[in-house]
Design an enzyme around this catalytic site. Structure first.
Site, PDB file in Angstrom:
ATOM      1  N   ARG A 238      43.594  51.957  34.077  1.00 28.58           N
ATOM      2  CA  ARG A 238      43.335  51.784  35.508  1.00 28.58           C
ATOM      3  C   ARG A 238      41.824  51.732  35.712  1.00 28.58           C
ATOM      4  NH1 ARG A 238      47.723  50.234  35.867  1.00 28.58           N
ATOM      5  NH2 ARG A 238      49.444  50.920  37.191  1.00 28.58           N
ATOM      6  N   GLU A 267      40.405  46.267  42.624  1.00 23.67           N
ATOM      7  CA  GLU A 267      41.079  44.977  42.404  1.00 23.67           C
ATOM      8  C   GLU A 267      41.541  44.388  43.731  1.00 23.67           C
ATOM      9  OE1 GLU A 267      44.166  45.543  39.484  1.00 23.67           O
ATOM     10  OE2 GLU A 267      42.805  46.601  38.174  1.00 23.67           O
ATOM     11  N   HIS A 285      44.128  41.793  35.289  1.00 26.36           N
ATOM     12  CA  HIS A 285      45.239  42.749  35.163  1.00 26.36           C
ATOM     13  C   HIS A 285      46.505  42.088  34.576  1.00 26.36           C
ATOM     14  CE1 HIS A 285      46.678  46.870  36.822  1.00 26.36           C
ATOM     15  NE2 HIS A 285      47.361  46.525  35.752  1.00 26.36           N
TER      16      HIS A 285
HETATM   17  C1  DGY Z   1      51.496  49.067  34.866  1.00 23.69           C
HETATM   18  O1  DGY Z   1      52.718  48.834  34.804  1.00 23.69           O
HETATM   19  O2  DGY Z   1      51.076  50.140  35.298  1.00 23.69           O
HETATM   20  C2  DGY Z   1      50.590  48.021  34.356  1.00 23.69           C
HETATM   21  O3  DGY Z   1      49.293  48.241  34.758  1.00 23.69           O
HETATM   22  C3  DGY Z   1      51.085  46.664  34.776  1.00 23.69           C
HETATM   23  O4  DGY Z   1      50.378  45.663  34.103  1.00 23.69           O
END
Ligand code: DGY
Length: 319
Positions: A238, A267, A285
């Site tokens: 993240r 983002e 992402h």
């Molecule tokens: C998630 O599922 O948390 C991922 O970041 C998706 O790509």
């Protein structure tokens, strides 16, 4: 009566079909994130919500949706949802663990290789029509084979990344809240290190931990200063785990060699200063973005919805 489920973004077709077989489906037909007002409107009379990691499902939304019984997040991470508010209202929150592990580990490796070997710069040069031919000092990167990989967060994805490192004959060190049992360390050929030592010794530092109060800005100026000037930071977890301003400064001042980033603090907006840096490989992402995995994630979401809306405990509850 068939329960109504509100879905904030269209999912791959096979998943849409399966959801429709079980529920009355209301969904966002436009290819864009919804505003809070639109989510609130979509949730009217809905018993189930399928949310994306980009939808902040906050207290106001949770308290306004009077019939809501489950928020099924289409992601393994669930930092976008106010779990406390959901618990207060007795609403289940679920995620999609397990099914995106290998896909995200693959993408982590794509970033490790792309950053170390300067693939985006090479690709741009090859397309530009300005390539003048092979040269001994052209776009020299760093080796991956035989180097030290430092993994922060040794859950499912961290372990899948570590397994792939065996093929590259790397030394793999890790840091995690809890140390793994010795047999797992042995199987994955891992050594546990305190975080400062991991940062100091790694050629690649890869992040695989959830975003929590404790992990926000875990990689700050001080952490970046500890890294080698030849090292790369890889983030497929993240964005806010990294202090993005500090990272931009570290790249600018050559405190580290580069970064491979799939996630960002705000983002989808990326600071220009980051977009301009060639030594940062940037992806929008894409961690779980394979068709097979996105279908599998949809099936998990469906299992959770079906359980919750037929009076059972959903299998992937996180609250
Ligand atoms: C998630 O599922 O948390 C991922 O970041 C998706 O790509």
């Amino acid at each position: 009566m068939t329960p109504t489920v509100f879905l904030t973004r269209a999912l791959p077709d096979p998943v849409m079909k399966e959801i429709r077989r079980h529920f009355r489906l209301r969904y966002n037909r436009e290819d864009r994130p919804l505003s809070k007002k639109e989510i609130l409107r979509g949730l009217r009379n809905a018993e189930g919500l399928i949310s994306m990691l980009s939808d902040p499902i906050d207290r106001e939304i949770i308290h306004a949706a009077s019939r809501l019984r489950i928020v099924a997040n289409y992601a393994v991470g669930y930092n976008n949802i106010d779990l406390i508010a959901a618990r207060e209202r007795g609403i289940f929150v679920t995620n999609t663990p397990g099914v995106l592990t290998e896909t995200t580990a693959d993408l982590t490796w794509a970033l490790i290789l792309a950053a170390a070997r300067r693939l985006p710069e090479g690709e741009r040069l090859a397309r530009s029509g300005k390539w003048t031919g092979w040269a001994p000092t052209q776009l020299l990167g760093g080796d991956v084979f035989g180097k030290t990989l430092g993994i922060i967060g040794m859950g499912r994805i961290g372990q899948a990344v570590a397994r792939r490192a065996i093929g590259f004959q790397m030394r793999v060190v890790y840091h995690n809240r809890h140390r793994l049992p010795a047999r797992d360390e042995k199987r994955l050929r891992l050594s546990f290190l305190p975080l400062p030592d991991l940062l100091r010794e790694s050629d690649f530092v890869s992040l695989h931990l959830p975003l929590t109060k404790e992990s926000r800005h875990l990689i700050d100026r001080k952490a970046l200063r500890r890294m080698k000037p030849t090292a790369f930071l890889i983030n497929t977890a993240r964005g806010p785990i990294v202090d993005e301003k500090a990272l931009i400064d570290a790249l600018h001042q050559k405190k580290i060699a580069g970064a491979g980033l799939d996630v960002f603090e705000e983002e989808p907006s990326l600071p220009r200063a980051l977009r301009e840096r060639d030594e940062a490989v940037l992806l929008p992402h894409l961690g779980s973005a394979s068709l097979e995995t996105r279908i599998r994630m949809g099936r998990i979401v469906l299992e959770n919805l079906v359980a919750a809306l037929t009076g059972k405990k959903p299998p992937n509850m996180v609250n």
